[in-house]
Design a protein around this motif. Structure first.
Motif, PDB file in Angstrom:
ATOM      1  N   ASP A   1       0.856  -1.187   0.000  1.00  0.00           N
ATOM      2  CA  ASP A   1       0.000   0.000   0.000  1.00  0.00           C
ATOM      3  C   ASP A   1       0.895   1.241   0.000  1.00  0.00           C
ATOM      4  O   ASP A   1       2.089   1.154   0.254  1.00  0.00           O
ATOM      5  CB  ASP A   1      -0.883  -0.012   1.275  1.00  0.00           C
ATOM      6  CG  ASP A   1      -2.080   0.918   1.135  1.00  0.00           C
ATOM      7  OD1 ASP A   1      -2.244   1.556   0.076  1.00  0.00           O
ATOM      8  OD2 ASP A   1      -2.865   1.003   2.100  1.00  0.00           O
TER       9      ASP A   1
ATOM     10  N   VAL B   1       1.607   1.113  -4.645  1.00  0.00           N
ATOM     11  CA  VAL B   1       0.356   0.823  -5.338  1.00  0.00           C
ATOM     12  C   VAL B   1      -0.109   2.041  -6.146  1.00  0.00           C
ATOM     13  O   VAL B   1      -0.851   1.930  -7.111  1.00  0.00           O
ATOM     14  CB  VAL B   1      -0.737   0.337  -4.362  1.00  0.00           C
ATOM     15  CG1 VAL B   1      -1.269   1.461  -3.498  1.00  0.00           C
ATOM     16  CG2 VAL B   1      -1.876  -0.323  -5.121  1.00  0.00           C
ATOM     17  N   LYS B   2       0.376   3.211  -5.776  1.00  0.00           N
ATOM     18  CA  LYS B   2       0.022   4.404  -6.550  1.00  0.00           C
ATOM     19  C   LYS B   2       0.913   4.565  -7.788  1.00  0.00           C
ATOM     20  O   LYS B   2       0.444   4.939  -8.855  1.00  0.00           O
ATOM     21  CB  LYS B   2       0.126   5.644  -5.651  1.00  0.00           C
ATOM     22  CG  LYS B   2      -0.373   6.895  -6.336  1.00  0.00           C
ATOM     23  CD  LYS B   2      -0.609   8.035  -5.371  1.00  0.00           C
ATOM     24  CE  LYS B   2      -0.665   9.354  -6.138  1.00  0.00           C
ATOM     25  NZ  LYS B   2      -2.004   9.804  -6.433  1.00  0.00           N
TER      26      LYS B   2
ATOM     27  N   PRO C   1       1.492   0.828 -10.946  1.00  0.00           N
ATOM     28  CA  PRO C   1       0.543   0.599 -12.039  1.00  0.00           C
ATOM     29  C   PRO C   1       0.629   1.654 -13.135  1.00  0.00           C
ATOM     30  O   PRO C   1       0.665   1.340 -14.327  1.00  0.00           O
ATOM     31  CB  PRO C   1      -0.823   0.657 -11.336  1.00  0.00           C
ATOM     32  CG  PRO C   1      -0.551   0.329  -9.910  1.00  0.00           C
ATOM     33  CD  PRO C   1       0.805   0.895  -9.638  1.00  0.00           C
ATOM     34  N   ARG C   2       0.718   2.916 -12.719  1.00  0.00           N
ATOM     35  CA  ARG C   2       0.790   4.016 -13.675  1.00  0.00           C
ATOM     36  C   ARG C   2       2.022   3.914 -14.566  1.00  0.00           C
ATOM     37  O   ARG C   2       1.960   4.121 -15.779  1.00  0.00           O
ATOM     38  CB  ARG C   2       0.845   5.302 -12.859  1.00  0.00           C
ATOM     39  CG  ARG C   2       0.330   6.502 -13.551  1.00  0.00           C
ATOM     40  CD  ARG C   2       0.194   7.602 -12.532  1.00  0.00           C
ATOM     41  NE  ARG C   2       1.290   8.551 -12.674  1.00  0.00           N
ATOM     42  CZ  ARG C   2       1.388   9.652 -11.937  1.00  0.00           C
ATOM     43  NH1 ARG C   2       0.487   9.915 -11.017  1.00  0.00           N
ATOM     44  NH2 ARG C   2       2.372  10.481 -12.118  1.00  0.00           N
TER      45      ARG C   2
ATOM     46  N   LYS D   1       1.630   1.106 -17.047  1.00  0.00           N
ATOM     47  CA  LYS D   1       0.735   1.520 -18.138  1.00  0.00           C
ATOM     48  C   LYS D   1       1.520   2.352 -19.148  1.00  0.00           C
ATOM     49  O   LYS D   1       1.409   2.147 -20.355  1.00  0.00           O
ATOM     50  CB  LYS D   1      -0.428   2.341 -17.570  1.00  0.00           C
ATOM     51  CG  LYS D   1      -1.395   2.837 -18.634  1.00  0.00           C
ATOM     52  CD  LYS D   1      -2.338   3.891 -18.091  1.00  0.00           C
ATOM     53  CE  LYS D   1      -3.042   4.623 -19.235  1.00  0.00           C
ATOM     54  NZ  LYS D   1      -3.758   5.825 -18.749  1.00  0.00           N
TER      55      LYS D   1
ATOM     56  N   LEU E   1      -3.350  -2.722 -18.013  1.00  0.00           N
ATOM     57  CA  LEU E   1      -3.759  -2.991 -16.638  1.00  0.00           C
ATOM     58  C   LEU E   1      -5.144  -3.616 -16.660  1.00  0.00           C
ATOM     59  O   LEU E   1      -6.027  -3.164 -17.370  1.00  0.00           O
ATOM     60  CB  LEU E   1      -3.778  -1.691 -15.823  1.00  0.00           C
ATOM     61  CG  LEU E   1      -2.508  -0.832 -15.860  1.00  0.00           C
ATOM     62  CD1 LEU E   1      -2.671   0.392 -14.964  1.00  0.00           C
ATOM     63  CD2 LEU E   1      -1.278  -1.624 -15.442  1.00  0.00           C
ATOM     64  N   LEU E   2      -5.329  -4.683 -15.867  1.00  0.00           N
ATOM     65  CA  LEU E   2      -6.621  -5.375 -15.875  1.00  0.00           C
ATOM     66  C   LEU E   2      -7.411  -5.179 -14.586  1.00  0.00           C
ATOM     67  O   LEU E   2      -8.634  -5.153 -14.615  1.00  0.00           O
ATOM     68  CB  LEU E   2      -6.409  -6.871 -16.122  1.00  0.00           C
ATOM     69  CG  LEU E   2      -5.735  -7.242 -17.449  1.00  0.00           C
ATOM     70  CD1 LEU E   2      -5.450  -8.738 -17.497  1.00  0.00           C
ATOM     71  CD2 LEU E   2      -6.595  -6.837 -18.642  1.00  0.00           C
ATOM     72  N   GLY E   3      -6.713  -5.076 -13.474  1.00  0.00           N
ATOM     73  CA  GLY E   3      -7.460  -4.909 -12.226  1.00  0.00           C
ATOM     74  C   GLY E   3      -6.558  -4.804 -11.025  1.00  0.00           C
ATOM     75  O   GLY E   3      -5.355  -5.094 -11.090  1.00  0.00           O
ATOM     76  N   LEU E   4      -7.167  -4.371  -9.930  1.00  0.00           N
ATOM     77  CA  LEU E   4      -6.443  -4.220  -8.680  1.00  0.00           C
ATOM     78  C   LEU E   4      -7.324  -4.760  -7.566  1.00  0.00           C
ATOM     79  O   LEU E   4      -8.483  -4.391  -7.454  1.00  0.00           O
ATOM     80  CB  LEU E   4      -6.155  -2.732  -8.429  1.00  0.00           C
ATOM     81  CG  LEU E   4      -5.307  -2.421  -7.208  1.00  0.00           C
ATOM     82  CD1 LEU E   4      -3.848  -2.769  -7.477  1.00  0.00           C
ATOM     83  CD2 LEU E   4      -5.418  -0.947  -6.835  1.00  0.00           C
TER      84      LEU E   4
ATOM     85  N   TYR F   1      -1.760  -5.287  -2.120  1.00  0.00           N
ATOM     86  CA  TYR F   1      -2.586  -5.221  -3.328  1.00  0.00           C
ATOM     87  C   TYR F   1      -2.065  -6.169  -4.403  1.00  0.00           C
ATOM     88  O   TYR F   1      -0.864  -6.394  -4.513  1.00  0.00           O
ATOM     89  CB  TYR F   1      -2.614  -3.785  -3.873  1.00  0.00           C
ATOM     90  CG  TYR F   1      -3.484  -2.896  -3.021  1.00  0.00           C
ATOM     91  CD1 TYR F   1      -4.817  -2.681  -3.338  1.00  0.00           C
ATOM     92  CD2 TYR F   1      -2.964  -2.284  -1.875  1.00  0.00           C
ATOM     93  CE1 TYR F   1      -5.626  -1.882  -2.549  1.00  0.00           C
ATOM     94  CE2 TYR F   1      -3.764  -1.485  -1.080  1.00  0.00           C
ATOM     95  CZ  TYR F   1      -5.097  -1.289  -1.420  1.00  0.00           C
ATOM     96  OH  TYR F   1      -5.890  -0.516  -0.634  1.00  0.00           O
TER      97      TYR F   1
ATOM     98  N   LEU G   1      -2.005  -6.497  -8.383  1.00  0.00           N
ATOM     99  CA  LEU G   1      -2.235  -5.840  -9.670  1.00  0.00           C
ATOM    100  C   LEU G   1      -2.166  -6.900 -10.772  1.00  0.00           C
ATOM    101  O   LEU G   1      -1.188  -7.634 -10.861  1.00  0.00           O
ATOM    102  CB  LEU G   1      -1.166  -4.772  -9.925  1.00  0.00           C
ATOM    103  CG  LEU G   1      -1.189  -4.129 -11.314  1.00  0.00           C
ATOM    104  CD1 LEU G   1      -2.352  -3.149 -11.432  1.00  0.00           C
ATOM    105  CD2 LEU G   1       0.128  -3.423 -11.601  1.00  0.00           C
TER     106      LEU G   1
ATOM    107  N   CYS H   1     -11.902  -1.713 -12.666  1.00  0.00           N
ATOM    108  CA  CYS H   1     -10.667  -2.282 -12.113  1.00  0.00           C
ATOM    109  C   CYS H   1     -10.345  -1.712 -10.731  1.00  0.00           C
ATOM    110  O   CYS H   1      -9.597  -2.311  -9.969  1.00  0.00           O
ATOM    111  CB  CYS H   1      -9.492  -2.058 -13.068  1.00  0.00           C
ATOM    112  SG  CYS H   1      -8.999  -0.334 -13.227  1.00  0.00           S
TER     113      CYS H   1
ATOM    114  N   VAL I   1      -3.797   6.760 -14.522  1.00  0.00           N
ATOM    115  CA  VAL I   1      -3.728   5.323 -14.220  1.00  0.00           C
ATOM    116  C   VAL I   1      -4.788   4.530 -14.988  1.00  0.00           C
ATOM    117  O   VAL I   1      -4.643   3.317 -15.180  1.00  0.00           O
ATOM    118  CB  VAL I   1      -3.848   5.073 -12.699  1.00  0.00           C
ATOM    119  CG1 VAL I   1      -5.293   5.163 -12.226  1.00  0.00           C
ATOM    120  CG2 VAL I   1      -3.239   3.727 -12.310  1.00  0.00           C
TER     121      VAL I   1
ATOM    122  N   PRO J   1      -6.696   2.302 -17.214  1.00  0.00           N
ATOM    123  CA  PRO J   1      -6.171   1.432 -18.269  1.00  0.00           C
ATOM    124  C   PRO J   1      -6.902   1.554 -19.597  1.00  0.00           C
ATOM    125  O   PRO J   1      -6.356   1.197 -20.635  1.00  0.00           O
ATOM    126  CB  PRO J   1      -6.345   0.016 -17.711  1.00  0.00           C
ATOM    127  CG  PRO J   1      -7.106   0.132 -16.466  1.00  0.00           C
ATOM    128  CD  PRO J   1      -7.354   1.568 -16.138  1.00  0.00           C
TER     129      PRO J   1
END
Lengths: 74, 316
Positions: free
Chosen positions: A37, A41-42, A45-46, A49, A55-58, A65, A67, B172, B208, B210
């Motif tokens: 966390d 997590v911030k 992912p960014r 990308k 990205l599919l989900g968190l 977390y 990802l 997501c 962020v 997607p």
């Protein structure tokens, strides 16, 4: 699914490790990353990308977390 | 008067600052937004080597300052810097060189092109005499606000208003987790719920997302006015939001005209103190005339920050 544990690894080392792991994985493959966390997590992912991955989900787990992403084409 | 040994025109905008010791000056260079080509940097190094002390000083407002320059070398220094189009900055009661963060070209946080804004303001307003005191402008690309917009006379900070295309959303949850302000949460339908009152327009949700379901509805500068640091600091306050990049120079010009007019006879007083004296309503209404779609309904006076003794309630 391959799971890459980046817990306990701080920024930007976690992102660079994710990037290196993804180098050995085929495009189109779905993988998951375990992230702390806060900053990780911030940021991670960014950044992934930005590198062209999808990205599919968190999902929140017990204090961390997960990802999920699909590796993008080169 | 004897024939001057140096070209006094070079001194007009200031930028030559008296040092301790006879004949020696600091020469402050004009580096809008802190960006410097490597060729120019090499030229500055060569000039500093030839005429200076063997080091330069990086000022807190992104300038390079040449140290220990003998005043009889001013013309040569100006001419040699000119070979790489490097100019001397200003000092005194003038519009100073704007500062800026790296902007949006390579910095992933940047929302607006602060470098472009800094260059434009430098070209059009640099050195304008205020008649009263210094006038500082800065450009921050995002709400991290590294250039500290609230302690400039006029501070700009990039902002973006997010818009959701619910059909493109894959639920997501990344945007809700990315939003550090608590403006986004996942609703019962598993789509993000936006609380506009908590949004500070940082665009993290857009960055962020997607699928591109979050996009920019509008983009521009949040503007804070009346700040300064120094002996008696003031924190500037909010006057406008989403001012388009192309209206920045006009916006500053209106603030500058108001300052020049209202500070008449006040002496060496900064904009923030004039706002406290005249009331923020006066400046806000002046701005509303030209920028009705961007100025806020109301604001507050610049905020006094006590940094000197005695603190309020204490005895001297």
């Amino acid at each position: 699914m391959q799971s890459i544990d980046l817990r306990g690894v701080t920024c930007p080392t976690n992102f660079v490790m994710a990037k290196l792991e993804l180098e050995d994985i085929e495009a189109g493959t779905t993988v998951e990353f375990l992230l702390d966390d806060g900053e990780p997590v911030k940021n991670v992912p960014r950044s992934l990308k930005d590198e062209g991955h999808k990205l599919l989900g968190l999902q929140e787990k017990d204090g961390y977390y997960v990802l999920t992403l699909e590796k993008g084409a080169e | 008067m004897a024939e001057p040994k140096i070209d006094l025109k070079n001194l007009k905008a200031g930028g030559f600052i008296k040092e301790r010791g006879k004949d020696l000056f600091t020469v402050r260079l004009r580096v809008p937004g802190g960006r410097m080509s490597v060729d120019r940097l090499s030229k500055i190094a060569a000039v500093a080597q030839k005429y200076g002390k063997g080091y330069v000083h990086l000022s807190v407002r992104q300038s390079i300052e040449l140290i220990n320059i003998n005043f009889s070398d001013f013309d040569a220094v100006v001419a040699e810097l000119g070979e790489e189009q490097q100019k001397v900055a200003s000092c005194g009661a003038r519009v100073r060189v704007p500062t800026a963060c790296g902007g949006c070209e390579y910095n992933p946080n940047g929302l607006v092109d602060t470098q472009k804004s800094a260059l434009e303001v430098d070209q059009k307003l640099f050195g304008t005499a205020t008649g009263h005191h210094k006038f500082k402008v800065c450009f921050a690309g995002c709400p991290f606000d590294c250039p500290k917009s609230a302690i400039n006379d006029v501070g700009f900070q990039g902002a973006v208003w997010p818009k959701l295309d619910a059909d493109g959303c894959i639920s997501c949850g990344l945007c809700a987790k990315s939003c550090t302000e608590g403006a986004l949460s996942m609703g019962t339908d598993n789509k993000p719920v936006f609380d506009a009152a908590k949004c500070i327009y940082c665009g993290d949700c857009i960055k962020v997302c997607p699928t591109g379901a979050w996009s920019a509805e509008k983009k521009g500068y949040t503007v804070r006015i009346g700040g300064k640091w120094g002996r008696q600091p003031l924190v500037g306050t909010l006057y406008a939001t989403f001012v388009p990049e192309e209206r920045v120079v006009d916006f500053i010009a209106v603030v500058l005209a108001w300052y020049q007019e209202k500070a008449e006879g006040a002496g060496r007083v900064r904009l923030g103190d004039i706002i406290i004296r005249e009331g923020w309503q006066s400046l806000l209404e002046r701005l509303r005339a030209d920028f009705p779609e961007y100025v806020v309904q109301e604001t507050i006076a610049p905020q006094i920050i006590q940094t000197q003794l005695p603190l309020p309630g204490q005895q001297a």
